[in-house]
Write an enzyme that holds these catalytic residues in place. Structure first.
Site, PDB file in Angstrom:
ATOM      1  N   CYS A 102      24.109  34.999  39.007  1.00 31.76           N
ATOM      2  CA  CYS A 102      25.300  34.650  39.768  1.00 31.76           C
ATOM      3  C   CYS A 102      26.154  35.899  39.961  1.00 31.76           C
ATOM      4  O   CYS A 102      26.453  36.614  38.998  1.00 31.76           O
ATOM      5  CB  CYS A 102      26.071  33.573  39.019  1.00 31.76           C
ATOM      6  SG  CYS A 102      27.767  33.336  39.590  1.00 31.76           S
ATOM      7  N   GLU A 103      26.551  36.180  41.187  1.00 27.93           N
ATOM      8  CA  GLU A 103      27.312  37.395  41.440  1.00 27.93           C
ATOM      9  C   GLU A 103      28.757  37.307  40.952  1.00 27.93           C
ATOM     10  O   GLU A 103      29.441  38.325  40.862  1.00 27.93           O
ATOM     11  CB  GLU A 103      27.295  37.742  42.922  1.00 27.93           C
ATOM     12  CG  GLU A 103      28.026  36.786  43.830  1.00 27.93           C
ATOM     13  CD  GLU A 103      27.974  37.216  45.281  1.00 27.93           C
ATOM     14  OE1 GLU A 103      28.934  36.922  45.998  1.00 27.93           O
ATOM     15  OE2 GLU A 103      26.976  37.838  45.702  1.00 27.93           O
ATOM     16  N   HIS A 104      29.217  36.111  40.621  1.00 33.22           N
ATOM     17  CA  HIS A 104      30.602  35.963  40.173  1.00 33.22           C
ATOM     18  C   HIS A 104      30.771  36.289  38.688  1.00 33.22           C
ATOM     19  O   HIS A 104      31.804  36.829  38.290  1.00 33.22           O
ATOM     20  CB  HIS A 104      31.092  34.540  40.451  1.00 33.22           C
ATOM     21  CG  HIS A 104      31.056  34.186  41.898  1.00 33.22           C
ATOM     22  ND1 HIS A 104      30.707  32.929  42.353  1.00 33.22           N
ATOM     23  CD2 HIS A 104      31.314  34.923  43.008  1.00 33.22           C
ATOM     24  CE1 HIS A 104      30.759  32.912  43.677  1.00 33.22           C
ATOM     25  NE2 HIS A 104      31.118  34.094  44.090  1.00 33.22           N
ATOM     26  N   HIS A 105      29.767  35.933  37.875  1.00 31.81           N
ATOM     27  CA  HIS A 105      29.870  36.162  36.435  1.00 31.81           C
ATOM     28  C   HIS A 105      28.681  36.934  35.868  1.00 31.81           C
ATOM     29  O   HIS A 105      28.664  37.247  34.684  1.00 31.81           O
ATOM     30  CB  HIS A 105      29.992  34.820  35.691  1.00 31.81           C
ATOM     31  CG  HIS A 105      31.174  34.011  36.104  1.00 31.81           C
ATOM     32  ND1 HIS A 105      31.082  33.000  37.041  1.00 31.81           N
ATOM     33  CD2 HIS A 105      32.481  34.082  35.736  1.00 31.81           C
ATOM     34  CE1 HIS A 105      32.280  32.466  37.227  1.00 31.81           C
ATOM     35  NE2 HIS A 105      33.140  33.094  36.456  1.00 31.81           N
ATOM     36  N   GLN A 143      23.828  30.618  45.259  1.00 32.27           N
ATOM     37  CA  GLN A 143      22.699  29.769  45.623  1.00 32.27           C
ATOM     38  C   GLN A 143      22.677  29.455  47.113  1.00 32.27           C
ATOM     39  O   GLN A 143      21.598  29.400  47.732  1.00 32.27           O
ATOM     40  CB  GLN A 143      22.729  28.477  44.809  1.00 32.27           C
ATOM     41  CG  GLN A 143      21.531  27.577  45.051  1.00 32.27           C
ATOM     42  CD  GLN A 143      21.524  26.361  44.150  1.00 32.27           C
ATOM     43  OE1 GLN A 143      22.022  26.414  43.022  1.00 32.27           O
ATOM     44  NE2 GLN A 143      20.979  25.256  44.624  1.00 32.27           N
ATOM     45  N   HIS A 171      23.210  26.356  36.736  1.00 35.66           N
ATOM     46  CA  HIS A 171      23.996  27.588  36.668  1.00 35.66           C
ATOM     47  C   HIS A 171      24.626  27.737  35.287  1.00 35.66           C
ATOM     48  O   HIS A 171      25.409  26.882  34.859  1.00 35.66           O
ATOM     49  CB  HIS A 171      25.086  27.570  37.740  1.00 35.66           C
ATOM     50  CG  HIS A 171      24.560  27.655  39.132  1.00 35.66           C
ATOM     51  ND1 HIS A 171      24.760  28.750  39.938  1.00 35.66           N
ATOM     52  CD2 HIS A 171      23.823  26.784  39.870  1.00 35.66           C
ATOM     53  CE1 HIS A 171      24.179  28.555  41.114  1.00 35.66           C
ATOM     54  NE2 HIS A 171      23.597  27.363  41.093  1.00 35.66           N
ATOM     55  N   CYS A 173      26.893  29.642  34.467  1.00 35.25           N
ATOM     56  CA  CYS A 173      28.349  29.780  34.548  1.00 35.25           C
ATOM     57  C   CYS A 173      29.040  28.420  34.468  1.00 35.25           C
ATOM     58  O   CYS A 173      30.243  28.349  34.191  1.00 35.25           O
ATOM     59  CB  CYS A 173      28.761  30.512  35.829  1.00 35.25           C
ATOM     60  SG  CYS A 173      28.262  29.687  37.357  1.00 35.25           S
TER      61      CYS A 173
END
Length: 225
Positions: A102-105, A143, A171, A173
């Protein structure tokens, strides 16, 4: 999705990473290793203790592997495996495992992908469908974008009557942090061509691609529509 260097949805540093010399790659690995040492210090750990002495280098190498999709392009993945074939019925490969970050976390999300298309006198080697999914998943992703990139790539390679991609993933996250909901999953889809325009064709794909039972390996389905 393909730029004039042949790369598929490249990021700012993608070309530099793909074309760097062995010396430059060693420098990249050293910088990443140093960054992980800093990370360990910032969370209150001691990078010099026995159990962590080799962790920065291990993690640096692992992260480069987990993002190796930045070093690949669609032409190399397909490698000429497109063939003229008088077949115009649905082709589906389902149960393809995907592992991404995941690019956020920058924590993993894992799941399965189903890819279907209806040829327009051109087919692609079945293993290439899984390889396309692998290339795009081995990047920092969300995703929704990953699902669309797989579909658009196949559309551009084959110019088929239609392409359909669905993905179901868990996920970390959402599981390990945040709302902490183990067992939750996210489903995304991308429909192009006849799969978008014809509800019956779309319904057939969704029915056939939904796994009736748990499989330990990808399965292939060829059917009429």
């Amino acid at each position: 999705s393909i730029d004039n260097t042949g790369l598929s949805w490249p990021s700012v540093g993608t070309l530099a990473r793909k074309t760097e010399s062995p010396h430059a790659r060693e420098e990249r690995l050293a910088r990443l290793t140093s960054a992980v040492e800093t990370l360990l210090e910032c969370i209150g750990e001691d990078p010099d203790r026995e159990g962590l002495q080799k962790t920065p280098l291990r993690y640096a190498k692992a992260l480069l592997f987990l993002t190796k999709g930045y070093e690949e392009n669609l032409q190399d993945v397909i490698n000429g495996a497109v063939f003229e074939e008088d077949h115009d019925e649905m082709v589906i490969v389902k149960g393809i495992d995907v592992f991404s970050l995941c690019e956020h976390h920058m924590v993993p999300f894992v799941g399965k992908v189903a890819i279907g298309y209806i040829p327009n006198r051109r087919v692609v080697g079945l293993s290439k469908l899984a390889r396309i999914a692998e290339m795009y998943s081995r990047r920092l992703q969300v995703q929704e974008r990953l699902t669309k990139q797989i579909a658009v790539a196949l559309w551009e390679v084959l110019q088929p009557q239609g392409v359909a991609v669905t993905m179901e993933a868990s996920h970390m996250c959402m599981v390990m942090r945040g709302v902490e909901k183990p067992g939750s999953s996210t489903v995304t889809s991308c429909m192009l061509g006849v799969f978008r325009d014809d509800p019956k064709t779309r319904e057939e794909f969704l029915k056939v691609s939904s796994p009736p039972r748990r499989l330990d390996f990808p399965s292939v389905m060829v059917s009429g529509h």
